[in-house]
Design an enzyme around this catalytic site. Structure first.
Site, PDB file in Angstrom:
ATOM      1  N   LYS A  20       0.847  -1.198   0.000  1.00 57.68           N
ATOM      2  CA  LYS A  20       0.000   0.000   0.000  1.00 57.68           C
ATOM      3  C   LYS A  20       0.881   1.246   0.000  1.00 57.68           C
ATOM      4  O   LYS A  20       1.739   1.416   0.861  1.00 57.68           O
ATOM      5  CB  LYS A  20      -0.906   0.017   1.242  1.00 57.68           C
ATOM      6  CG  LYS A  20      -1.833   1.221   1.285  1.00 57.68           C
ATOM      7  CD  LYS A  20      -2.835   1.101   2.407  1.00 57.68           C
ATOM      8  CE  LYS A  20      -2.395   1.780   3.679  1.00 57.68           C
ATOM      9  NZ  LYS A  20      -2.388   3.247   3.637  1.00 57.68           N
TER      10      LYS A  20
ATOM     11  N   ASP B  73      -3.304   4.287  -2.008  1.00 60.54           N
ATOM     12  CA  ASP B  73      -4.266   4.739  -0.990  1.00 60.54           C
ATOM     13  C   ASP B  73      -4.148   6.252  -0.783  1.00 60.54           C
ATOM     14  O   ASP B  73      -3.656   6.715   0.248  1.00 60.54           O
ATOM     15  CB  ASP B  73      -3.987   3.976   0.314  1.00 60.54           C
ATOM     16  CG  ASP B  73      -5.004   4.285   1.398  1.00 60.54           C
ATOM     17  OD1 ASP B  73      -6.157   4.623   1.052  1.00 60.54           O
ATOM     18  OD2 ASP B  73      -4.647   4.186   2.592  1.00 60.54           O
TER      19      ASP B  73
ATOM     20  N   LYS C 115      -6.861   8.151  -1.031  1.00 65.13           N
ATOM     21  CA  LYS C 115      -8.182   8.535  -0.475  1.00 65.13           C
ATOM     22  C   LYS C 115      -8.694   9.823  -1.096  1.00 65.13           C
ATOM     23  O   LYS C 115      -8.884  10.836  -0.413  1.00 65.13           O
ATOM     24  CB  LYS C 115      -8.116   8.670   1.051  1.00 65.13           C
ATOM     25  CG  LYS C 115      -7.658   7.431   1.783  1.00 65.13           C
ATOM     26  CD  LYS C 115      -7.785   7.620   3.298  1.00 65.13           C
ATOM     27  CE  LYS C 115      -7.299   6.431   4.073  1.00 65.13           C
ATOM     28  NZ  LYS C 115      -5.846   6.235   4.082  1.00 65.13           N
TER      29      LYS C 115
ATOM     30  N   ASP D 289     -12.924  15.007  -3.366  1.00 67.17           N
ATOM     31  CA  ASP D 289     -12.915  16.321  -4.013  1.00 67.17           C
ATOM     32  C   ASP D 289     -14.170  16.428  -4.869  1.00 67.17           C
ATOM     33  O   ASP D 289     -15.034  15.533  -4.819  1.00 67.17           O
ATOM     34  CB  ASP D 289     -11.633  16.441  -4.872  1.00 67.17           C
ATOM     35  CG  ASP D 289     -11.097  17.864  -4.902  1.00 67.17           C
ATOM     36  OD1 ASP D 289     -11.904  18.777  -5.168  1.00 67.17           O
ATOM     37  OD2 ASP D 289      -9.887  18.057  -4.684  1.00 67.17           O
TER      38      ASP D 289
ATOM     39  N   THR E 203     -10.253   4.215  10.814  1.00 70.88           N
ATOM     40  CA  THR E 203     -10.192   3.360  12.012  1.00 70.88           C
ATOM     41  C   THR E 203      -9.711   4.139  13.246  1.00 70.88           C
ATOM     42  O   THR E 203      -9.711   3.621  14.352  1.00 70.88           O
ATOM     43  CB  THR E 203      -9.273   2.142  11.758  1.00 70.88           C
ATOM     44  OG1 THR E 203      -8.207   2.537  10.904  1.00 70.88           O
ATOM     45  CG2 THR E 203     -10.010   1.012  11.112  1.00 70.88           C
TER      46      THR E 203
ATOM     47  N   ARG F 258       2.298  -0.219  11.027  1.00 72.30           N
ATOM     48  CA  ARG F 258       3.365  -0.118  12.031  1.00 72.30           C
ATOM     49  C   ARG F 258       3.757  -1.420  12.722  1.00 72.30           C
ATOM     50  O   ARG F 258       4.904  -1.552  13.149  1.00 72.30           O
ATOM     51  CB  ARG F 258       2.989   0.969  13.048  1.00 72.30           C
ATOM     52  CG  ARG F 258       3.168   2.356  12.463  1.00 72.30           C
ATOM     53  CD  ARG F 258       2.434   3.406  13.235  1.00 72.30           C
ATOM     54  NE  ARG F 258       0.992   3.302  13.029  1.00 72.30           N
ATOM     55  CZ  ARG F 258       0.112   4.214  13.438  1.00 72.30           C
ATOM     56  NH1 ARG F 258       0.517   5.268  14.093  1.00 72.30           N
ATOM     57  NH2 ARG F 258      -1.187   4.058  13.196  1.00 72.30           N
TER      58      ARG F 258
HETATM   59  O1  C5P Z   1       0.263   1.505  11.214  1.00 72.37           O
HETATM   60  P1  C5P Z   1      -1.133   0.994  11.055  1.00 72.37           P
HETATM   61  O2  C5P Z   1      -1.218  -0.499  10.942  1.00 72.37           O
HETATM   62  O3  C5P Z   1      -2.076   1.584  12.055  1.00 72.37           O
HETATM   63  O4  C5P Z   1      -1.514   1.567   9.616  1.00 72.37           O
HETATM   64  C1  C5P Z   1      -2.758   1.611   9.088  1.00 72.37           C
HETATM   65  C2  C5P Z   1      -2.664   2.050   7.654  1.00 72.37           C
HETATM   66  O5  C5P Z   1      -3.965   1.988   7.104  1.00 72.37           O
HETATM   67  C3  C5P Z   1      -2.179   3.483   7.422  1.00 72.37           C
HETATM   68  O6  C5P Z   1      -1.418   3.494   6.227  1.00 72.37           O
HETATM   69  C4  C5P Z   1      -3.450   4.291   7.238  1.00 72.37           C
HETATM   70  O7  C5P Z   1      -3.293   5.361   6.328  1.00 72.37           O
HETATM   71  C5  C5P Z   1      -4.406   3.264   6.648  1.00 72.37           C
HETATM   72  N1  C5P Z   1      -5.827   3.445   6.916  1.00 72.37           N
HETATM   73  C6  C5P Z   1      -6.391   3.447   8.168  1.00 72.37           C
HETATM   74  N2  C5P Z   1      -7.746   3.606   8.340  1.00 72.37           N
HETATM   75  C7  C5P Z   1      -8.540   3.731   7.284  1.00 72.37           C
HETATM   76  C8  C5P Z   1      -7.996   3.702   6.001  1.00 72.37           C
HETATM   77  C9  C5P Z   1      -6.621   3.534   5.850  1.00 72.37           C
HETATM   78  O8  C5P Z   1      -5.658   3.308   9.152  1.00 72.37           O
HETATM   79  N3  C5P Z   1      -9.850   3.826   7.430  1.00 72.37           N
END
Ligand code: C5P
Length: 236
Positions: free
Chosen positions: A39, A66, A68, A71, A125, A216
């Protein structure tokens, strides 16, 4: 080769959330493109741009771009077309951009023989119900996610991004016409950071989530492969 289909477990998308190419490539070089999807988010895309996507394609990775998009319909139409021209496998828009914007994004892909999967982010999330109230949304987080999922599904999108807890309801309502992509994946001992709605990989399998996005837990890990192996094992 490990076949995730055989075990019917969610496919794994690794969020390449790095601020430099060296760190990103250190991880990429450990990953098998036959197993993992990558991603590309706002940070690394802003730093490295399209060229980086081309390099990852050459190695054989499928890319989820991604960015997102959110616009006016005309801008999202053009941006979606530009993203599809890059040959990415999946791309995202915000469902809250509304019906006209979602239809414009879908329309932008009509001329492509192999169009990317178009998916809509419902609620981030990181959001809690309190955050929705602050921006004037008075319904529950679940109702908000269901509403935006229905809108995306009605507009012909391929799937939605939603927190794990809501995924069961979305699968029940829309079945396999709507792919579910879930970030906020944590295993025990992992830090939450800014995420609020997290689930384990095992729960993701139970909820029949199609793709899990892991950032992460892997990018900050001293031994990413060991951790990924443990994640896959926990889902079998
Ligand atoms: O580090 P972590 O596992 O929390 O990363 C989550 C990834 O998913 C990030 O790249 C974030 O931009 C993406 N994301 C998210 N929630 C969403 C859509 C995408 O955390 N609803």
């Amino acid at each position: 080769m490990l076949d995730l289909n055989f075990f019917k477990i969610p496919k794994i998308i690794i969020a390449l959330d790095f601020n430099n190419k060296k760190s990103a490539m250190e991880l990429v070089n450990l990953l098998d493109p036959n197993i993992y999807y990558l991603k590309i988010g706002k940070e690394i895309f802003t730093i490295l741009g399209c060229q980086f996507i081309k390099e990852l394609h050459k190695i054989g990775f499928k890319i989820f771009l991604d960015l997102k998009f959110h616009d006016i319909p005309n801008t999202v139409f053009n941006a979606t077309k530009a993203a599809a021209d890059l040959g990415v496998w999946m791309l995202s828009v915000h469902a809250s951009g509304g019906k006209k914007m979602l239809i414009a994004a879908k329309k932008a892909l009509q001329s492509f023989q192999t169009a990317p999967l178009l998916i809509a982010v419902t609620a981030l999330t990181s959001l809690k119900e309190k955050d929705l109230k602050e921006i004037g949304i008075q319904i529950s987080l679940t109702d908000y996610i269901v509403k935006l999922s229905k809108l995306s599904n009605d507009c012909g999108l391929d799937g939605i991004v939603c927190p794990g807890q809501e995924s069961k309801k979305i699968k029940f309502l829309f079945g396999n016409t709507c792919k579910i992509i879930t970030p906020g994946i944590r295993i025990s001992q992992d830090l939450l950071y800014d995420q609020n709605n997290v689930i384990t990989p095992k729960e993701a399998k139970k909820f029949q989530i199609d793709y899990i996005v892991i950032g992460r837990s892997i990018t900050m890990s001293k031994n990413p492969i060991k951790k990924l192996d443990a994640i896959i094992e926990s889902m079998q």
